[in-house]
Design a protein around this motif. Structure first.
Motif, PDB file in Angstrom:
ATOM      1  N   ILE A  32      -2.934   2.620  -4.312  1.00 30.65           N
ATOM      2  CA  ILE A  32      -3.839   3.342  -3.418  1.00 30.65           C
ATOM      3  C   ILE A  32      -5.227   3.366  -4.051  1.00 30.65           C
ATOM      4  O   ILE A  32      -5.353   3.281  -5.279  1.00 30.65           O
ATOM      5  CB  ILE A  32      -3.326   4.773  -3.133  1.00 30.65           C
ATOM      6  CG1 ILE A  32      -3.961   5.350  -1.858  1.00 30.65           C
ATOM      7  CG2 ILE A  32      -3.546   5.691  -4.335  1.00 30.65           C
ATOM      8  CD1 ILE A  32      -3.230   6.561  -1.318  1.00 30.65           C
ATOM      9  N   ARG A  66       0.849  -1.186   0.000  1.00 29.02           N
ATOM     10  CA  ARG A  66       0.000   0.000   0.000  1.00 29.02           C
ATOM     11  C   ARG A  66       0.889   1.242   0.000  1.00 29.02           C
ATOM     12  O   ARG A  66       2.080   1.162   0.285  1.00 29.02           O
ATOM     13  CB  ARG A  66      -0.903   0.011   1.228  1.00 29.02           C
ATOM     14  CG  ARG A  66      -1.925  -1.111   1.285  1.00 29.02           C
ATOM     15  CD  ARG A  66      -2.617  -1.148   2.636  1.00 29.02           C
ATOM     16  NE  ARG A  66      -1.654  -1.412   3.715  1.00 29.02           N
ATOM     17  CZ  ARG A  66      -1.969  -1.446   5.004  1.00 29.02           C
ATOM     18  NH1 ARG A  66      -3.224  -1.222   5.387  1.00 29.02           N
ATOM     19  NH2 ARG A  66      -1.041  -1.694   5.913  1.00 29.02           N
ATOM     20  N   ASP A  74       4.567  -0.311   4.782  1.00 30.50           N
ATOM     21  CA  ASP A  74       4.323  -1.364   3.788  1.00 30.50           C
ATOM     22  C   ASP A  74       5.434  -1.381   2.740  1.00 30.50           C
ATOM     23  O   ASP A  74       5.936  -2.444   2.352  1.00 30.50           O
ATOM     24  CB  ASP A  74       2.991  -1.127   3.077  1.00 30.50           C
ATOM     25  CG  ASP A  74       1.818  -1.760   3.788  1.00 30.50           C
ATOM     26  OD1 ASP A  74       1.882  -1.879   5.030  1.00 30.50           O
ATOM     27  OD2 ASP A  74       0.836  -2.122   3.115  1.00 30.50           O
ATOM     28  N   THR A  85       3.348  -0.416  -5.646  1.00 30.37           N
ATOM     29  CA  THR A  85       2.547   0.259  -4.622  1.00 30.37           C
ATOM     30  C   THR A  85       1.235   0.759  -5.206  1.00 30.37           C
ATOM     31  O   THR A  85       1.157   1.078  -6.401  1.00 30.37           O
ATOM     32  CB  THR A  85       3.351   1.409  -3.969  1.00 30.37           C
ATOM     33  OG1 THR A  85       2.612   1.929  -2.868  1.00 30.37           O
ATOM     34  CG2 THR A  85       3.664   2.522  -4.950  1.00 30.37           C
TER      35      THR A  85
END
Length: 199
Positions: free
Chosen positions: A151, A126, A131, A149
């Motif tokens: 979101i 995340r 993370d 990554t």
């Protein structure tokens, strides 16, 4: 073009090792039908050039596939699947979500240690520094590494899960990617957004 031979010629292209020979058969056939050189260039030749580019396979079985299982794979099972993916010639593998559990971290770490130098090993994280750091720690021994990554951009999730405005989410995404690039060094960073059809 409604013609059985035309359809057949295109269908055999993916199943032959000699892409160029089959492509020129298609080109020659169109020329015999009376199509202009301009048509051949823009509709057949350019298509053939694009078609003959080698595809890049980025497999997410060990991460997304594993998440969908009632009983997730253990480390030995993940290593078995990884070796099968190597045999298939996959160029990149998303090995897991290291921050999700200790077992996932250890399996990604083990895969990174045995990965050959022609396969990218990716870890999901995340857009949260902890993370991202965890993902890096798991893949740092891989010859080729990537932090993936993400979101959410779902209005519902931004409001009720992240409890952030779109502007705040944007700032988090930028900061997350910047941090990932800082720690990955010569590795890669992949960014994606999560949504549920409501963006």
């Amino acid at each position: 073009v409604q013609n059985d031979r035309f359809v057949f010629e295109f269908q055999i292209v993916p199943h032959t090792n000699n892409y160029t020979t089959t492509f020129y058969k298609i080109k020659y056939y169109f020329a015999n039908l009376g199509y202009s050189r301009k048509f051949l260039y823009y509709n057949v030749i350019k298509f053939g050039e694009n078609f003959m580019q080698k595809p890049f396979f980025y497999d997410i079985t060990l991460r997304d596939g594993n998440q969908s299982l009632k009983k997730p794979w253990n480390i030995e099972e993940k290593l078995y699947i990884f070796n099968l993916l190597k045999e298939l010639g996959v160029q990149a593998v998303e090995a897991g979500f290291p921050a999700a559990s200790e077992m996932d971290f250890e399996s990604v770490q083990k895969i990174s240690e045995i990965a050959p130098d022609n396969i990218i090993i990716s870890a999901l994280a995340r857009c949260v520094k902890s993370d991202i750091q965890r993902a890096y720690e798991a893949i740092k021994s891989a010859p080729k590494k990537r932090i993936h990554t993400f979101i959410t951009l779902s209005p519902f999730h931004m409001e009720y899960v992240l409890k952030k405005s779109p502007e705040e989410v944007r700032a988090c995404a930028i900061e997350g990617v910047k941090f990932a690039k800082e720690i990955i060094g010569d590795g890669e960073v992949q960014f994606s957004v999560e949504h549920f059809g409501d963006c």
